[in-house]
Design an enzyme around this catalytic site. Structure first.
Site, PDB file in Angstrom:
ATOM      1  CG  HIS A  85      -2.079   0.959   1.044  1.00  0.00           C
ATOM      2  ND1 HIS A  85      -2.024   2.259   1.505  1.00  0.00           N
ATOM      3  CD2 HIS A  85      -3.278   0.820   0.456  1.00  0.00           C
ATOM      4  CE1 HIS A  85      -3.150   2.877   1.215  1.00  0.00           C
ATOM      5  NE2 HIS A  85      -3.932   2.026   0.569  1.00  0.00           N
ATOM      6  CB  ALA A  86       4.285   2.062   1.075  1.00  0.00           C
TER       7      ALA A  86
END
Length: 116
Positions: A85-86
């Site tokens: 998700h980063a």
């Protein structure tokens, strides 16, 4: 030699060179811009998840394909993508999957030897 033949030749060379290596990464150097794609051709799935513990430092996508099958006169291929998700939101994953579906739907236009 066709590009597929060239890639297959390189694949066979790698099997000879690294086939007996018994560690996680057979090659000590991977070129930039590469990421894992694996296949489980004997299993069809609707979801697949890998749990990689590396303190959140592994940011590359991981793709896993399953066994293709026929449903309602269509050939389907399970494809799981795991994204950190980063570096990727659900929106970006959706754009990617929509583009892949478009490519599959129009394969007769870009696969030169496709006979349907």
């Amino acid at each position: 030699m066709s590009s597929c033949g060239y890639l297959y030749s390189r694949y066979l060379d790698d099997i000879k060179k690294y086939g007996n290596v018994k560690q996680f990464a057979a090659k000590t150097y991977e070129p930039p811009g590469t990421f894992p794609i694996s296949s489980i051709p004997w299993v069809s799935f609707t979801g697949f998840n890998l749990n990689i513990y590396n303190e959140g430092t592994y940011l590359l996508p991981i793709f896993t394909m399953g066994k293709y099958f026929q449903h309602d006169e269509k050939i389907l291929l399970p494809l799981s993508g795991q994204f950190h998700h980063a570096v990727c939101d659900g929106y970006h994953a959706g754009v990617l999957y929509n583009e892949l579906q478009l490519r599959a739907d129009t394969c007769t236009e870009w696969l030169p030897n496709y006979t349907g």
